[in-house]
Each structure stands twice: as C-alpha cells, then as structure tokens.
Design a protein around this motif. Structure first.
Motif, PDB file in Angstrom:
ATOM      1  N   GLN A 148       0.777  -1.358  -0.386  1.00 21.09           N
ATOM      2  CA  GLN A 148      -0.308   0.051   0.067  1.00 21.09           C
ATOM      3  C   GLN A 148       0.115   0.946   0.170  1.00 21.09           C
ATOM      4  N   ASP A 149       0.022   2.852  -0.736  1.00 23.93           N
ATOM      5  CA  ASP A 149       0.600   4.046   0.087  1.00 23.93           C
ATOM      6  C   ASP A 149       2.193   3.738  -1.279  1.00 23.93           C
ATOM      7  N   LEU A 150       2.672   3.559  -2.471  1.00 20.75           N
ATOM      8  CA  LEU A 150       3.653   3.006  -2.444  1.00 20.75           C
ATOM      9  C   LEU A 150       4.116   5.178  -3.388  1.00 20.75           C
TER      10      LEU A 150
ATOM     11  N   GLY B 127       5.395   8.102  -4.118  1.00 19.81           N
ATOM     12  CA  GLY B 127       5.755   9.430  -3.461  1.00 19.81           C
ATOM     13  C   GLY B 127       6.342   8.608  -2.247  1.00 19.81           C
ATOM     14  N   GLN B 128       6.921   7.829  -2.278  1.00 21.38           N
ATOM     15  CA  GLN B 128       7.799   7.111  -1.484  1.00 21.38           C
ATOM     16  C   GLN B 128       9.013   6.526  -2.117  1.00 21.38           C
ATOM     17  N   PRO B 129      10.235   6.170  -1.423  1.00 19.95           N
ATOM     18  CA  PRO B 129      11.164   6.323  -1.301  1.00 19.95           C
ATOM     19  C   PRO B 129      11.215   4.467  -3.193  1.00 19.95           C
TER      20      PRO B 129
ATOM     21  N   ASP C 180      12.638   1.067  -3.425  1.00 27.05           N
ATOM     22  CA  ASP C 180      12.998  -0.276  -3.024  1.00 27.05           C
ATOM     23  C   ASP C 180      13.079  -0.490  -3.645  1.00 27.05           C
TER      24      ASP C 180
ATOM     25  N   GLN D 163      10.173  -3.899  -4.545  1.00 25.99           N
ATOM     26  CA  GLN D 163       9.672  -2.851  -6.451  1.00 25.99           C
ATOM     27  C   GLN D 163      10.999  -3.483  -7.881  1.00 25.99           C
TER      28      GLN D 163
ATOM     29  N   GLU E 152      12.074  17.380  -5.384  1.00 23.44           N
ATOM     30  CA  GLU E 152      10.961  16.421  -4.046  1.00 23.44           C
ATOM     31  C   GLU E 152      10.836  14.930  -4.629  1.00 23.44           C
TER      32      GLU E 152
ATOM     33  N   LYS F 287      12.193   8.515  -6.505  1.00 19.56           N
ATOM     34  CA  LYS F 287      10.426   8.061  -5.334  1.00 19.56           C
ATOM     35  C   LYS F 287       9.971   7.682  -6.598  1.00 19.56           C
ATOM     36  N   VAL F 288       9.093   6.724  -5.977  1.00 22.41           N
ATOM     37  CA  VAL F 288       7.875   6.230  -6.860  1.00 22.41           C
ATOM     38  C   VAL F 288       6.640   6.971  -7.598  1.00 22.41           C
TER      39      VAL F 288
ATOM     40  N   THR G 112       9.322   5.746 -11.644  1.00 26.16           N
ATOM     41  CA  THR G 112      10.211   6.316 -10.410  1.00 26.16           C
ATOM     42  C   THR G 112      10.586   7.517 -11.042  1.00 26.16           C
TER      43      THR G 112
END
Length: 183
Positions: free
Chosen positions: A130-132, A134-136, A138, A142, A154, A158-159, A181
């Motif tokens: 979940q909630d990928l 905006g996340q860095p 990984d 991923q 920013e 990130k995804v 990304t």
C-alpha cells in the motif's frame, strides 16, 4: 545382484556370528586370558549397534521424505477450499448478469465478490503493498519498469506511479510491485 549395503550387512553379521561362537567356545576364562577375543567381541557389538542405528536412521529418512511429499501435495488444500465459495459467487454473478441491463448492479455485485476474494487472500496472509506513490524506490520490494522526469525536485528517486501492485506473504515478497520512478 546385491547392493553394497546388503554385502556389508552380511559380512558384519558373519563376523559377529564368528565372534560370538568364538566367545562361547573359548569360555569366560579364555576371554580374560585372550584380550584379542574380548576386543573382537566389542567390535562385533559396536558393529551391531551401528547397523541398528543406521537402519533406524534410514527408516526415519524415508518416513520424513514421505511426510514431506504428502505435505506438499496437500499444502494448498486450505486455500483452495476457501476460494471455492468465491468461484461459486462468480458463477452466480455471471448467470445473473446475462439478463441484467443495469450496469450499476453488475458493478456492485463484482465489487462484493472482489472484496470477498481479497478477504480470503488476506486471511491466508497475502497483503497488497500500500501507499507506494511518493515513497522512495525500494529495490527489495519493487521493480522499476521505467523512469520519467520527476514533476518536482522532491519526487526524484521516488515512486511516481504503480503499474502493477505488489504482494507479500508474511515478510516474503510474492510479487514485486512494478513502478514508475522519477529521474
């Protein structure tokens, strides 16, 4: 043709029989006088113990292999039996949708079945990532299928978008999330 194990067993049994016969014939006094006969008796006893232990271990190994095969064959039985009601729901929905003209009712029915299906999978330990967005990124969970220019500074690294959801079973990744990304 005998295999090596049978030959070794026969040879050891012959030696053990000979040693026992010698001990009986020689008597107890002779054993005390002849240390070699005592040593041969000890060797025969140890060989007998070794053969019994080896046989027990082989039986254990065979039984363990059989149990493991049985477990593998029936491991998915619980999941499949829990999915059968979902399949039944799909069949009923397809049959009911043949004459239905209201798309909203069809959509609601499909959503009910989808939620039931996801609940069964979650009860078995499968969870979607979940909630990928905006996340860095990984690399352990991923798979980056492409990079596009980041809309903001920013968002670099990130995804930006999830093309295909990823799933985990406990701590293990079952399917990597396919993401876009920012570069």
């Amino acid at each position: 043709m005998k295999n090596k194990e049978e030959e070794v067993n026969e040879n050891l049994q012959e030696v053990a029989d000979q040693t026992v016969d010698q001990d009986i014939n020689a008597g107890e006094n002779a054993t005390e006088q002849n240390p070699m006969a005592k040593l041969e008796a000890d060797v025969a006893e140890m060989k007998d113990k070794y053969l019994r232990l080896y046989s027990d271990f082989e039986n254990f190994r065979k039984r363990n292999a059989k149990e493991r095969l049985d477990l593998i064959k029936t491991a998915s039985e619980g999941v499949l039996s829990d999915l059968i009601p979902v399949v039944d729901d799909f069949e009923r929905a397809i049959k009911a949708n043949e004459n239905e003209e209201n798309a909203q009712k069809i959509r609601e029915g499909n959503l009910l079945i989808f939620h039931k299906f996801m609940k069964v999978l979650e009860n078995k330990g499968l969870t979607p990532m979940q909630d990928l967005i905006g996340q860095p990124f990984d690399a352990d969970t991923q798979e980056a299928i492409t990079q596009i220019p980041a809309p903001t500074e920013e968002m670099k690294g990130k995804v930006i978008d999830v093309v295909e959801k990823g799933y985990t079973l406990g701590d293990k990744v079952v399917r990597f999330a396919k993401v876009v990304t920012g570069a």
